[in-house]
Design an enzyme around this catalytic site. Structure first.
Site, PDB file in Angstrom:
ATOM      1  N   GLY A  77      -4.209  -2.558  -6.785  1.00  0.00           N
ATOM      2  CA  GLY A  77      -2.855  -2.728  -7.306  1.00  0.00           C
ATOM      3  C   GLY A  77      -2.121  -1.397  -7.365  1.00  0.00           C
ATOM      4  O   GLY A  77      -2.224  -0.571  -6.464  1.00  0.00           O
ATOM      5  N   GLY A  78      -1.392  -1.184  -8.435  1.00  0.00           N
ATOM      6  CA  GLY A  78      -0.621   0.055  -8.580  1.00  0.00           C
ATOM      7  C   GLY A  78      -1.489   1.296  -8.532  1.00  0.00           C
ATOM      8  O   GLY A  78      -1.078   2.340  -8.000  1.00  0.00           O
ATOM      9  N   GLU A  99      -9.006   9.194  20.634  1.00  0.00           N
ATOM     10  CA  GLU A  99      -9.997   8.880  21.677  1.00  0.00           C
ATOM     11  C   GLU A  99      -9.743   7.529  22.333  1.00  0.00           C
ATOM     12  O   GLU A  99     -10.661   6.779  22.632  1.00  0.00           O
ATOM     13  CB  GLU A  99     -11.426   8.995  21.132  1.00  0.00           C
TER      14      GLU A  99
END
Length: 383
Positions: free
Chosen positions: A341-342, A365
């Protein structure tokens, strides 16, 4: 060249060694190196003592003499802690060192491999240019023959260890544009007149892995520094990239596992509505998908490593492993941020760095799109 047989016990010892090293010497510094874009040169010298800088190099040249299964394990354990360090270990081993190992003369091997395998020297590899990434056949860096020397002019960019590396394997054009036999590989040492490092890239992720330009201005290189024969450089590079794709798959696998393990731990500790968020179906299904994709990525990567160990054709499987594992790393890092979440968006927690680091795996690559071209071309050959 025969590769040592991998045993389960040996693989476990290698795993514990890499894991312990990463926890002790890398994890305490991860965010500081990332924030300051510090390439910790001394760390790589130290890793040489553990055999991590010459994993595939035979013992007669000062290497660890191990195979691709051990190599995958080392990269995975390091990358679970820091993708930047994993990337640099991969580039040093798979590109510069492995190119010399595969295509160098006996004299070149004895001169350069002990320095690279011990970590005394850090290696770079130059193929990409400002206007030729996937389209390497149109490279503009040229090498003109003058007597017993070649004069290099041009530039390379997005080169890992471009500034700090003591030696670079560079592929330059010695023939016509688009001629696959018109490019040649050279070993160029730092300090060679006309050879210098240019701008260092300021990157989204992998910030502790140095990426810089290489500049060649009438750089005079003796013919003894040529790898193989004139015109073989591009063919050599494509073979080197097969092994390189295994290393990026292993790097991706490590990043994916690091993000997944952080997400599982957080989901078990974080409570909402009176219980751990891991018990909610929305989170548990994410974890199920993540675990499944990691398992599939590991199986592909290990199969590619085994084919390489056996000396069998591995182009398709190496491309599959690189493509699938790198895309998996991006998806899993994204889901890990979502689970946090936050907090996932905060540098106080580890998943935002996995999120930033993972994206490079789908580009370096050979992009995912190039891997699809390789896979489809090889698959069509089979039918």
């Amino acid at each position: 060249m025969q590769t040592p047989t991998t045993s389960f016990d040996n693989l476990q010892l290698v795993k514990e060694s890499a894991k312990d090293f990463a926890e002790k010497h890398i994890r305490p510094n991860v965010m500081e190196w990332d924030e300051t874009q510090t390439f910790p040169v001394d760390l790589f010298h130290q890793m040489g003592d553990f055999g991590f800088m010459g994993v595939l190099v035979p013992e007669i040249y000062g290497g660890a003499g191990l195979g691709y299964q051990e190599y995958v394990t080392i990269l995975e354990e390091i990358s679970k802690v820091c993708g930047s360090i994993g990337l640099s270990v991969a580039a040093h081993n798979s590109l510069c060192t492995n190119h010399i190992l595969q295509f160098g003369s006996e004299e070149q091997k004895r001169q350069y491999l002990p320095l690279l395998a011990s970590g005394q020297w850090i290696g770079a590899w130059g193929l990409t240019e400002p206007n030729t990434g996937s389209d390497a056949g149109r490279m503009q860096c040229v090498a003109s023959k003058e007597g017993d020397h070649y004069i290099l002019n041009g530039s390379k960019n997005f080169i890992t260890h471009g500034a700090s590396g003591q030696v670079v394997v560079v592929i330059a054009r010695t023939g016509d544009l688009l001629d696959s036999h018109g490019m040649t590989a050279f070993i160029v040492e730092k300090g060679t007149p006309g050879f210098s490092a240019g701008r260092k890239e300021n990157k989204l992720g992998m910030r502790a892995s140095e990426t810089a330009e290489l500049l060649f201005d009438h750089c005079k290189v003796h013919k003894s520094q040529m790898l193989g024969l004139e015109g073989e450089g591009f063919i050599q590079a494509m073979k080197v990239l097969d092994g390189g794709r295994i290393s990026i798959a292993a790097l991706s696998l490590g990043i994916a596992k690091g993000a997944y393990e952080a997400a599982v731990k957080y989901a078990q500790e974080r409570h909402q509505f009176g219980k751990p968020i891991a018990t909610f179906q929305g989170i548990s299904f994410k974890l199920a998908d993540m675990a499944t994709r990691i398992e599939a990525s590991e199986l592909l990567t290990r199969k590619a490593a085994e084919l390489k160990n056996q000396g069998e054709t591995s182009t398709k499987i190496c491309a599959m492993a690189k493509y699938y594992a790198s895309e998996t790393a991006v998806q899993i890092a994204n889901e890990a941020v979502q689970i946090f979440g936050g907090y996932g968006y905060s540098k106080d927690y580890p998943v935002e760095k996995f999120y930033r680091d993972a994206k490079l795996c789908t580009i370096g690559e050979g992009t995912s799109e190039i891997q699809k071209l390789v896979i489809s071309r090889e698959a069509l050959k089979e039918h």
